[in-house]
Design an enzyme around this catalytic site. Structure first.
Site, short mmCIF file in Angstrom:
data_model
loop_
_atom_site.label_atom_id
_atom_site.label_comp_id
_atom_site.label_asym_id
_atom_site.label_seq_id
_atom_site.Cartn_x
_atom_site.Cartn_y
_atom_site.Cartn_z
N ASN A 124 -7.79 6.79 -5.06
CA ASN A 124 -7.17 6.37 -6.32
C ASN A 124 -8.24 5.86 -7.26
O ASN A 124 -9.29 5.40 -6.81
CB ASN A 124 -6.19 5.22 -6.06
CG ASN A 124 -4.95 5.68 -5.34
OD1 ASN A 124 -4.61 6.85 -5.37
ND2 ASN A 124 -4.28 4.75 -4.69
N ASP A 174 -1.40 6.24 -1.07
CA ASP A 174 -0.05 6.33 -0.49
C ASP A 174 0.08 7.46 0.53
O ASP A 174 0.98 7.45 1.35
CB ASP A 174 0.96 6.58 -1.61
CG ASP A 174 1.16 5.35 -2.47
OD1 ASP A 174 1.24 4.25 -1.92
OD2 ASP A 174 1.23 5.50 -3.71
N LYS A 218 -16.05 20.77 8.66
CA LYS A 218 -15.96 20.97 7.21
C LYS A 218 -15.11 22.20 6.90
O LYS A 218 -15.34 23.27 7.47
CB LYS A 218 -17.38 21.13 6.65
CG LYS A 218 -17.42 21.17 5.15
CD LYS A 218 -18.84 21.38 4.65
CE LYS A 218 -18.81 21.68 3.17
NZ LYS A 218 -20.07 22.25 2.70
N PHE A 220 0.60 -5.97 -7.38
CA PHE A 220 0.27 -5.38 -8.67
C PHE A 220 1.12 -4.13 -8.84
O PHE A 220 1.54 -3.53 -7.85
CB PHE A 220 -1.22 -5.02 -8.74
CG PHE A 220 -2.06 -6.15 -9.26
CD1 PHE A 220 -2.25 -7.30 -8.50
CD2 PHE A 220 -2.64 -6.09 -10.51
CE1 PHE A 220 -3.01 -8.35 -8.99
CE2 PHE A 220 -3.40 -7.12 -11.01
CZ PHE A 220 -3.59 -8.26 -10.24
N LYS A 244 9.79 -3.23 -7.66
CA LYS A 244 8.79 -3.49 -6.61
C LYS A 244 8.87 -4.95 -6.13
O LYS A 244 8.63 -5.23 -4.96
CB LYS A 244 7.38 -3.15 -7.11
CG LYS A 244 7.14 -1.64 -7.17
CD LYS A 244 5.78 -1.26 -7.74
CE LYS A 244 5.74 0.26 -7.97
NZ LYS A 244 4.57 0.72 -8.71
#
Ligand code: CTP
Length: 394
Positions: A209, A278, A288, A322, A336
């Site tokens: 994020n 999330d 890889k 937050f 929330k």
């Protein structure tokens, strides 16, 4: 900080004297009034002019010089000081103060002041470890004098060991913390999470994020300065860990969950400002992934909602979340508060261009569990942190 504070800096004669210039320059930038007292030995290393230029005040050294105005200098400086910092502090000055010797301008001022005195020692390892020096430090600590411990490394004399002056940032942050007026979080434990978490896809790739960690770091610093015992758990960030907080580095949601749960029970206040991922890949590839196909699909599964987990298990902790929202800020943030069982949520609109991500500023709305909505002006992240703790402490 409220009004301009006065720091009286005592400079004694060791090779680390030149580093005191950097400390004074940094303190001056924090809008402090700096007065320097040099010992005779310190003046053998650096001239008073350098200290005078940086502090923008006359440097004092001679106890018997004609005063410019009628005032007894060591008494007036001792009274004026909000804090005295001795940098570098030699074994000699530590020994003198510990044994009540006041035979020059610096030691008489230390003796006469009621302000907190903090020593930043720097000397040869063997001198620092000498039992007499250690006994003197112990005695001074028991009398409430503070010490910023020296670091380890290669010393000027070529020896390797403890005795290097602590780095400038450590000294400056310690001084600022000591000068901070509000001490309403003394004896409180505060846990802060900050930064992003990452979800690895293969050994070289991950998703994450957007988050620099600045908001969480500002919260940790504010709590520390108000006297709290602070633990900061942070995902990857380029920020320097704040001095005087317990700093735990994590990468993934799972690591942040584990560390947060490890510390949760003993906390008074928990602020979750981290931008936690999330989702994580359903399958982590141990090798890889090669670019053999023109398209690549990766299945993601939901990861743990750490804050919700805390909300479900919390006892007396004040829990602050937050909310990063791009639409319906208040509605989403209020939801929330309920679903995660929070006491407060700090909601910010991530579409605003001059605040939020990477910026030093933020424009937030704080919502309480009672449903009170408090919109704030645009302010620095540090000011947001201050407002948050003001609210928690009302
Ligand atoms: N949070 C968390 N664990 C997650 C996701 C979020 O602990 N897996 C916490 C964040 O640290 C923040 C709060 O939950 O304090 C809200 O985060 P946010 O990203 O705004 O919301 P989400 O709960 O992830 O919901 P959505 O993405 O749907 O808005």
């Amino acid at each position: 900080m409220c009004s301009k504070k006065t720091v009286v800096v005592g400079v004694t004669g060791g090779i680390a004297v030149y580093k005191a210039l950097d400390v004074i320059s940094s303190l001056k930038k924090k809008d402090l009034d700096i007065h320097v007292i040099m010992t005779k030995n310190a003046m053998e290393f650096v001239t008073p002019l350098s200290f005078q230029s940086l502090s923008q005040n006359m440097v004092i050294s001679d106890m018997f010089a004609e005063p410019k105005a009628f005032e007894i200098q060591h008494i007036s400086l001792a009274k004026k000081a909000d804090l005295m910092l001795i940098v570098p502090a030699t074994a000699n000055v530590i020994g003198k103060v510990a044994n009540g010797i006041a035979d020059d301008m610096l030691t008489t001022t230390i003796m006469a002041t009621k302000a907190p005195v903090v020593f930043a020692p720097a000397m040869n390892t063997n001198m620092y470890n000498n039992v007499i020096v250690q006994e003197n430090i112990k005695k001074l600590k028991s009398l409430d004098y503070k010490f910023i411990p020296p670091a380890s490394g290669r010393l000027a004399c070529g020896d390797i060991g403890t005795g290097k002056l602590a780095d400038t940032n450590t000294i400056v942050e310690t001084v600022l913390t000591m000068l901070y007026d509000k001490k309403d979080l003394v004896n409180k434990k505060v846990l802060v999470t900050a930064g992003p978490t990452i979800s690895p896809i293969d050994p070289v790739r991950f998703i994450t994020n957007r988050s620099t960690g600045k908001m969480g770091f500002a919260i940790a610093e504010e709590a520390r300065d108000r006297g709290a015992d602070v633990t900061l758990i942070s995902g990857p960030t380029s920020l320097v860990p704040p001095v005087g907080v317990k700093y735990i580095k994590v990468e993934t949601n799972e690591e942040m969950l584990r560390e947060t749960l490890n510390h949760f029970e003993q906390q008074d206040i928990v602020v979750k400002s981290a931008a936690v991922a999330d989702y994580k890949p359903k399958q982590y590839s141990t090798t890889k992934i090669k670019k053999s196909e023109s398209e690549l699909s990766i299945d993601f599964i939901k990861d743990t909602d750490i804050l919700k987990t805390l909300g479900e298990t919390k006892k007396n902790q004040i829990l602050v979340g937050f909310a990063a929202e791009s639409n319906d800020l208040i509605k989403n943030a209020e939801a929330k508060v309920r679903t995660k069982n929070l006491d407060y949520i700090v909601a910010n609109d991530i579409t605003s261009r001059d605040t939020g991500f990477a910026s030093n500023d933020n424009k937030v709305t704080i919502i309480t569990k009672e449903g009170k909505i408090i919109p704030m002006e645009k302010m620095t992240k540090r000011e947001v942190a201050r407002e948050l703790f003001n609210l928690i402490n009302t």
